[in-house]
Design an enzyme around this catalytic site. Sequence first.
Site, PDB file in Angstrom:
ATOM      1  N   HIS A 156       0.884  -1.038  -0.084  1.00  0.00           N
ATOM      2  CA  HIS A 156       0.072  -0.070   0.088  1.00  0.00           C
ATOM      3  C   HIS A 156       0.824   1.429  -0.047  1.00  0.00           C
ATOM      4  O   HIS A 156       0.503   2.252  -0.718  1.00  0.00           O
ATOM      5  CB  HIS A 156      -0.790  -0.075   1.102  1.00  0.00           C
ATOM      6  CG  HIS A 156      -1.817   1.282   1.444  1.00  0.00           C
ATOM      7  ND1 HIS A 156      -1.714   2.188   2.277  1.00  0.00           N
ATOM      8  CD2 HIS A 156      -2.826   1.691   0.542  1.00  0.00           C
ATOM      9  CE1 HIS A 156      -2.567   3.191   2.225  1.00  0.00           C
ATOM     10  NE2 HIS A 156      -3.287   2.826   1.108  1.00  0.00           N
TER      11      HIS A 156
ATOM     12  N   GLU B 166       2.248   1.827  -3.490  1.00  0.00           N
ATOM     13  CA  GLU B 166       0.946   2.353  -4.391  1.00  0.00           C
ATOM     14  C   GLU B 166       0.875   3.928  -4.005  1.00  0.00           C
ATOM     15  O   GLU B 166       0.712   4.568  -5.002  1.00  0.00           O
ATOM     16  CB  GLU B 166      -0.481   1.802  -3.790  1.00  0.00           C
ATOM     17  CG  GLU B 166      -1.703   2.395  -4.517  1.00  0.00           C
ATOM     18  CD  GLU B 166      -2.858   2.648  -3.891  1.00  0.00           C
ATOM     19  OE1 GLU B 166      -3.354   3.400  -3.798  1.00  0.00           O
ATOM     20  OE2 GLU B 166      -3.268   1.409  -3.002  1.00  0.00           O
ATOM     21  N   HIS B 167       1.110   4.378  -3.041  1.00  0.00           N
ATOM     22  CA  HIS B 167       1.028   5.915  -2.650  1.00  0.00           C
ATOM     23  C   HIS B 167       2.012   6.447  -3.475  1.00  0.00           C
ATOM     24  O   HIS B 167       2.032   7.705  -4.051  1.00  0.00           O
ATOM     25  CB  HIS B 167       1.013   6.017  -1.258  1.00  0.00           C
ATOM     26  CG  HIS B 167      -0.276   6.149  -0.568  1.00  0.00           C
ATOM     27  ND1 HIS B 167      -0.655   7.130   0.196  1.00  0.00           N
ATOM     28  CD2 HIS B 167      -1.129   5.185  -0.483  1.00  0.00           C
ATOM     29  CE1 HIS B 167      -2.071   6.780   0.646  1.00  0.00           C
ATOM     30  NE2 HIS B 167      -2.222   5.791   0.292  1.00  0.00           N
TER      31      HIS B 167
END
Length: 420
Positions: free
Chosen positions: A46, A49-50
């Site tokens: 995650h 992803e950012h």
Amino acid sequence: MSNQYVFPSGLRLVINKIDTARSVSVGVFVAAGAGYENEFNNGLSHFVEHMLFKGTTSRSAFQIVEEVERLGVKINAFTSKIMTAYYTSSLDSHLEKCIEILSDIYYNSVFNKDEMNKERSVILEEIQMGEEDPYELCLDNIATAFYGYKGPGQNILGTKKKIEAYTSLDIKKYFNEEYIPAQTVVSIAGNIDESITYNLVYDYFERFAKQGTVAKQKQNNETPSFEEIVIDKPNEQSHIAIAFPGLDIFDVDYNALKMASNLFGGGMSSRLFQSVREDLGLAYNIFSSTSAYLYSGVFIIYLATNLNTVEQSVEAVKKEINKVVDLGFNEGEFLKAKEQFKTSLALRMESTHSIMLSAGSNLLIKNSLFRFEDELSDIDAVSLTNVNEVIKGVFSKQDCAVSYVGKKLGNNVKILLNQE
């Protein structure tokens, strides 16, 4: 028509040409998610992803979003337990630009330390919001209660302690290990020329790919733990989730289980909604759902009720479970579920975005093409006997996991469930 291509690097491409559309959707799917992480890297899928939206060697974070919005392009991403995806939707005339921008963030992200620290704060806020929302907290915890702190039981966001400790070297190392061609699928759907599209993906993706990469063997950390997680919070409502063993994503009866879940607690005419909410007035929100992974699956019942009616609500849920195990669903219910699934599938097939997502995730996870005709045939092949047998199998298991968020109970939910 869905066509697949495999490049020498191991990168896979799936194209769905839709002549009647004026839009095109492009997605890049990577086999990186919380379900594959471990105690040392949980939350990094995650976090990466950012960071892929926070600047490349040729674009700043602002330039990425300004450029796509100037063209009316929608760009977004998500991280799940079993994948991370980056995607765009636009007019068909912007196909090349969408492919080029997705390639830029995939290959050329710089992972700037200052930007990383900003995103660290953003993710910590996300985690805090989830902890303060009893609904989200309850559903996050049911995965952990079912699997333990491993595999799909890990939180997609990670923990505060881990996110605070990760360095830019941790993120770059994880990115370099997981973002490889053999673990990546490019999915494109819309009004496109297939030959031109193939060449664009070659020019912007394959040409820069590391050749001969091999997909990593994903860990099998999906053995149920059957725990009960209780969070004492001074909420007006008590939030309860109960998880039973389901089916894995490859199981031939998974469509039957999804239909069973729909009939049991998937809509306003479902057994749980009609009994617990409409007839007894015990819960405003109640539903069932099922999730499938590579080696296992989980069937979840969720409800929110007043502290004073927890025992009555759990008893009502138990009654519906026993009823469906003993008598099953009837023909009318079954035919309704089948029509709902066909309609849902047909509606998805009218959206280039939905087709792109279905084709990309199917090829990445199951290594097979998503075809409308095959999916429709699979739905038609499900029988009432299949549905009744699979739901009986779910509820006949010896144990379950429980997540509870609310004021302290006299008895734990597991005790209430096991009471005769």
